[in-house]
Design an enzyme around this catalytic site. Sequence first.
Site, short mmCIF file in Angstrom:
data_model
loop_
_atom_site.label_atom_id
_atom_site.label_comp_id
_atom_site.label_asym_id
_atom_site.label_seq_id
_atom_site.Cartn_x
_atom_site.Cartn_y
_atom_site.Cartn_z
N ALA A 131 3.58 5.79 -2.87
CA ALA A 131 4.87 6.36 -3.29
C ALA A 131 4.92 6.52 -4.80
CB ALA A 131 6.01 5.46 -2.81
N LEU A 168 0.83 -1.20 0.00
CA LEU A 168 0.00 0.00 0.00
C LEU A 168 0.87 1.26 0.00
CD1 LEU A 168 -2.65 -1.11 2.65
CD2 LEU A 168 -2.96 -1.03 0.17
N CYS A 169 1.97 1.22 0.77
CA CYS A 169 2.91 2.35 0.80
C CYS A 169 3.61 2.51 -0.54
CB CYS A 169 3.94 2.15 1.91
SG CYS A 169 3.22 2.02 3.57
N ARG A 170 3.92 1.39 -1.17
CA ARG A 170 4.56 1.44 -2.48
C ARG A 170 3.61 2.04 -3.53
NH1 ARG A 170 7.73 -4.45 -2.67
NH2 ARG A 170 9.41 -3.84 -1.22
#
Length: 227
Positions: free
Chosen positions: A92, A87-89
Amino acid sequence: MSSLPDLELFTMGMWSIGLGAVGVAVTGILLANTDLFLSKPEAASLEFLETTELKSLGEEERTFKAGELWKKNGAVIMAVRRPGCFLCREEASELSSLKPQLDQLGVPLYAVVKEKIGTEVEDFQRYFKGEIFLDEKKKFYGPHKRKMLSMGLIRLGVWQNFLRAWKNGYSGNLKGEGFILGGVYVIGAGKQGVLLEHREREFGDKVSLQSVLEAAEKIKPQAADTD
């Protein structure tokens, strides 16, 4: 030998206990999908953030005050919950899609992480097109650090976020601390202040890209010698 009425009473009692347990579970799930038990974020002031000690992660490691990042041209800064999180990727990658517009505005794009484990930061760099620094004291995740634990796994919004990122082709791992929620900041040049502060409400709660651009357009570049 038990009489028939006693057996019926026992059966009714067991049914009542079972229904009560189901009711408690359903109520718990419903409450977990409201904002009732979500910890409220405390806004981070410029004074709180600018004194944060950051470490560079390149070959020549250096420690400096975070205020250097936005002193002249402001900055967009992502506080990454966990570099290996898919999810962070995803977030980003989407933030990095703004880099051409940010470059035109002269506004740099940065990220901070809580820890450096193995090649996690280097792997994350495939998705993030800015420089990444280490915030060991986790000040960009505060002033009041908020956590989402197992409750996150029964929130409908989280599962929708999982499905969206998975459908978009993102994958990840479970390495590192991933319960302290992250966010995104747009900080003005010099003493202009925090122009946008998006604090993650739940896993996969992304910032609005339009809001990031609108805030970045408000940044007023400062002269190089401005304190």
